[in-house]
Enzyme design. Structure first.
Site, mmCIF file in Angstrom:
data_model
loop_
_atom_site.group_PDB
_atom_site.id
_atom_site.type_symbol
_atom_site.label_atom_id
_atom_site.label_comp_id
_atom_site.label_asym_id
_atom_site.label_seq_id
_atom_site.Cartn_x
_atom_site.Cartn_y
_atom_site.Cartn_z
ATOM 1 N N LYS A 227 1.144 -1.772 -0.113
ATOM 2 C CA LYS A 227 -0.002 -0.449 0.038
ATOM 3 C C LYS A 227 0.523 1.444 -0.026
ATOM 4 O O LYS A 227 0.280 1.900 -0.715
ATOM 5 C CB LYS A 227 -1.138 0.034 1.305
ATOM 6 C CG LYS A 227 -1.920 -0.670 1.537
ATOM 7 C CD LYS A 227 -2.760 -1.257 2.391
ATOM 8 C CE LYS A 227 -2.101 -0.954 4.089
ATOM 9 N NZ LYS A 227 -1.388 -2.731 4.657
ATOM 10 N N ARG B 40 -9.742 0.656 8.275
ATOM 11 C CA ARG B 40 -9.223 -0.179 8.621
ATOM 12 C C ARG B 40 -10.608 -1.440 9.387
ATOM 13 O O ARG B 40 -11.082 -2.707 9.829
ATOM 14 C CB ARG B 40 -7.828 -0.800 9.496
ATOM 15 C CG ARG B 40 -6.988 -0.943 9.716
ATOM 16 C CD ARG B 40 -5.641 -0.705 10.174
ATOM 17 N NE ARG B 40 -4.675 -1.513 9.887
ATOM 18 C CZ ARG B 40 -3.986 -0.739 9.308
ATOM 19 N NH1 ARG B 40 -3.506 0.421 8.610
ATOM 20 N NH2 ARG B 40 -2.163 -1.213 9.514
ATOM 21 N N ARG C 283 10.856 0.217 11.483
ATOM 22 C CA ARG C 283 9.646 -0.181 12.540
ATOM 23 C C ARG C 283 9.771 -0.778 13.317
ATOM 24 O O ARG C 283 9.758 -2.161 13.025
ATOM 25 C CB ARG C 283 8.665 -0.384 11.757
ATOM 26 C CG ARG C 283 8.204 1.218 11.168
ATOM 27 C CD ARG C 283 6.866 0.543 9.931
ATOM 28 N NE ARG C 283 5.607 -0.129 10.553
ATOM 29 C CZ ARG C 283 4.419 -0.139 10.059
ATOM 30 N NH1 ARG C 283 4.339 0.013 8.126
ATOM 31 N NH2 ARG C 283 3.588 -0.828 10.731
ATOM 32 N N ARG D 113 -1.597 -8.989 13.926
ATOM 33 C CA ARG D 113 -1.304 -8.042 12.041
ATOM 34 C C ARG D 113 -2.198 -8.982 11.278
ATOM 35 O O ARG D 113 -3.086 -8.416 10.658
ATOM 36 C CB ARG D 113 -0.231 -7.499 11.672
ATOM 37 C CG ARG D 113 0.349 -6.210 12.717
ATOM 38 C CD ARG D 113 1.789 -5.761 12.614
ATOM 39 N NE ARG D 113 2.150 -4.624 11.381
ATOM 40 C CZ ARG D 113 2.868 -4.892 11.209
ATOM 41 N NH1 ARG D 113 4.030 -4.877 11.581
ATOM 42 N NH2 ARG D 113 3.289 -4.029 9.962
ATOM 43 N N ARG E 163 11.516 -5.074 5.131
ATOM 44 C CA ARG E 163 11.107 -3.401 4.744
ATOM 45 C C ARG E 163 12.439 -2.350 5.772
ATOM 46 O O ARG E 163 12.094 -2.580 6.964
ATOM 47 C CB ARG E 163 9.385 -2.684 4.951
ATOM 48 C CG ARG E 163 9.166 -1.398 5.568
ATOM 49 C CD ARG E 163 8.197 -1.378 5.193
ATOM 50 N NE ARG E 163 7.625 -1.870 6.366
ATOM 51 C CZ ARG E 163 6.022 -2.123 6.810
ATOM 52 N NH1 ARG E 163 4.829 -1.425 5.745
ATOM 53 N NH2 ARG E 163 5.308 -2.488 7.041
HETATM 54 P P1 ADP Z 1 1.485 -1.411 7.793
HETATM 55 O O1 ADP Z 1 2.073 -0.820 6.765
HETATM 56 O O2 ADP Z 1 1.461 -2.772 8.509
HETATM 57 O O3 ADP Z 1 -0.600 -2.084 7.010
HETATM 58 P P2 ADP Z 1 0.215 0.393 9.581
HETATM 59 O O4 ADP Z 1 1.686 1.945 8.977
HETATM 60 O O5 ADP Z 1 -0.621 0.969 7.920
HETATM 61 O O6 ADP Z 1 0.888 -1.038 8.670
HETATM 62 O O7 ADP Z 1 0.066 0.670 10.820
HETATM 63 C C1 ADP Z 1 0.754 0.009 11.538
HETATM 64 C C2 ADP Z 1 0.239 -0.111 12.488
HETATM 65 O O8 ADP Z 1 -0.855 1.267 13.643
HETATM 66 C C3 ADP Z 1 -1.380 -0.847 13.143
HETATM 67 O O9 ADP Z 1 -0.430 -1.636 13.228
HETATM 68 C C4 ADP Z 1 -2.260 -0.399 13.734
HETATM 69 O O10 ADP Z 1 -1.940 -0.623 15.386
HETATM 70 C C5 ADP Z 1 -2.183 0.998 13.384
HETATM 71 N N1 ADP Z 1 -3.057 1.490 12.405
HETATM 72 C C6 ADP Z 1 -2.848 2.314 11.818
HETATM 73 N N2 ADP Z 1 -4.324 2.655 10.883
HETATM 74 C C7 ADP Z 1 -5.101 2.313 10.850
HETATM 75 C C8 ADP Z 1 -6.077 2.536 11.736
HETATM 76 N N3 ADP Z 1 -6.926 2.625 10.434
HETATM 77 N N4 ADP Z 1 -6.707 1.899 12.811
HETATM 78 C C9 ADP Z 1 -6.837 1.220 13.603
HETATM 79 N N5 ADP Z 1 -5.058 1.035 13.632
HETATM 80 C C10 ADP Z 1 -4.391 1.781 12.715
HETATM 81 P P1 ADP Z 2 2.238 -1.873 2.960
HETATM 82 O O1 ADP Z 2 2.087 -0.274 3.033
HETATM 83 O O2 ADP Z 2 1.135 -2.397 2.731
HETATM 84 O O3 ADP Z 2 2.779 -2.762 5.071
HETATM 85 P P2 ADP Z 2 4.409 -1.521 1.909
HETATM 86 O O4 ADP Z 2 4.595 -0.645 0.730
HETATM 87 O O5 ADP Z 2 5.381 -0.821 2.614
HETATM 88 O O6 ADP Z 2 3.536 -2.078 2.255
HETATM 89 O O7 ADP Z 2 5.484 -2.268 1.302
HETATM 90 C C1 ADP Z 2 6.186 -3.732 2.343
HETATM 91 C C2 ADP Z 2 7.841 -3.914 1.944
HETATM 92 O O8 ADP Z 2 7.385 -5.002 0.343
HETATM 93 C C3 ADP Z 2 8.167 -2.959 1.379
HETATM 94 O O9 ADP Z 2 9.658 -3.064 1.977
HETATM 95 C C4 ADP Z 2 8.343 -3.099 -0.084
HETATM 96 O O10 ADP Z 2 9.355 -2.517 -1.064
HETATM 97 C C5 ADP Z 2 7.874 -4.496 -0.539
HETATM 98 N N1 ADP Z 2 7.416 -4.215 -1.886
HETATM 99 C C6 ADP Z 2 6.287 -3.367 -1.628
HETATM 100 N N2 ADP Z 2 5.290 -3.908 -3.446
HETATM 101 C C7 ADP Z 2 5.712 -5.204 -3.286
HETATM 102 C C8 ADP Z 2 5.953 -6.147 -4.495
HETATM 103 N N3 ADP Z 2 4.429 -5.505 -5.121
HETATM 104 N N4 ADP Z 2 6.664 -6.948 -4.183
HETATM 105 C C9 ADP Z 2 7.784 -6.881 -4.080
HETATM 106 N N5 ADP Z 2 8.070 -6.451 -3.130
HETATM 107 C C10 ADP Z 2 6.801 -4.970 -2.556
#
Ligand code: ADP
Ligand code: ADP
Ligand code: ZN
Length: 216
Positions: free
Chosen positions: A13, A88, A161, A172, A127
């Site tokens: 994302k 979410r 992170r 998660r 990541r």
């Molecule tokens: P990821 O990239 O792994 O999807 P995020 O960076 O979006 O994770 O979120 C990290 C953490 O922040 C989540 O595990 C949750 O604890 C919290 N968080 C983020 N967005 C939301 C939301 N919309 N509702 C509840 N918790 C959230």
């Molecule tokens: P999210 O925001 O959904 O938690 P990220 O965009 O941070 O996910 O992606 C998670 C990790 O995987 C990052 O280190 C990113 O560089 C890598 N990544 C993202 N998309 C892809 C893909 N299509 N194939 C392989 N690695 C990816």
């Protein structure tokens, strides 16, 4: 344009939101980034969110809708936003609908990034992010062109992170399947759900995103 990117942790994302932001002048609203900034600044929200995030659980709907409502009130969001990590839960999705209605705005599309769970641990544990500009990288899948130097800003410091460890990925993912995946039928019913193959390479996912946006 108002877009939601929906997918489990590690689906891509943030990576795709950064690209859409750069190409289309939309603003990426990452609730995870906002919470991490609040934790770093030691604000009241940050103090409440810190332990919840480290356990890999979800922060309360009340806090999250408050954060997004405030942010959508700021003028830089007028040209459109990409919601990355919000909503979410069903309660957040309903609150968002009300917020947009009150502001006279419409949700254009929800893009689901379909991924298999078994690749997510590797995505998440590899990541890292440029400490200066926030550009995202991966140990194996997205390395900077010059090792140790950010492609975007030339920065040489990177962060990881504290919740990006294998142990929290399980909770998660559970939070995603239990609380977030029910949003898929919610948006499908509204006729605005689109899908891309989140298992494909990063550039191919971007191509599929652009195709999905063309249709809007
Ligand atoms: P990821 O990239 O792994 O999807 P995020 O960076 O979006 O994770 O979120 C990290 C953490 O922040 C989540 O595990 C949750 O604890 C919290 N968080 C983020 N967005 C939301 C939301 N919309 N509702 C509840 N918790 C959230
Ligand atoms: P999210 O925001 O959904 O938690 P990220 O965009 O941070 O996910 O992606 C998670 C990790 O995987 C990052 O280190 C990113 O560089 C890598 N990544 C993202 N998309 C892809 C893909 N299509 N194939 C392989 N690695 C990816
Ligand atoms: Zn950088």
């Amino acid at each position: 344009m108002i877009l939601i990117l929906l997918g489990p942790p590690g689906a891509g994302k943030g990576t795709q939101a950064q690209r859409l932001q750069d190409k289309h002048g939309l603003i990426q609203l990452s609730t995870g980034d906002m919470l991490r900034a609040a934790v770093a600044a030691g604000t009241e929200v940050g103090l409440k969110a810190k332990a919840v995030m480290e356990r890999g659980e979800l922060v309360s709907d009340e806090i999250m809708t408050g954060i997004i409502s405030d942010r959508l009130g700021e003028p830089d969001t007028k040209n459109g936003v990409i919601l990355d990590g919000f909503p979410r839960t069903e309660a957040q999705a309903e609150a968002l609908d009300k917020m947009l209605l009150a502001k006279g705005l419409k949700l254009d599309a929800v893009i689901e990034m379909k991924t298999d769970d078994d690749i997510l641990v590797e995505r998440i544990t590899g990541r890292y992010t440029c400490a200066n500009c926030g550009a995202g990288y991966h140990d194996s899948f997205l390395k900077p062109k010059v090792e140790g130097v950010c492609d975007k800003c030339g920065g040489t410091e990177f962060t990881r992170r504290s919740d990006d460890v294998a142990e929290t990925v399980i909770s998660r993912l559970k939070a995603y399947h239990d609380q977030t995946a029910p949003l898929l039928p919610y948006y499908r019913q509204k006729g605005i759900l689109k899908q891309v193959d989140g298992m494909a390479g990063i550039d191919e996912v971007t191509r599929q995103m652009e195709d999905a946006l063309q249709a809007i």
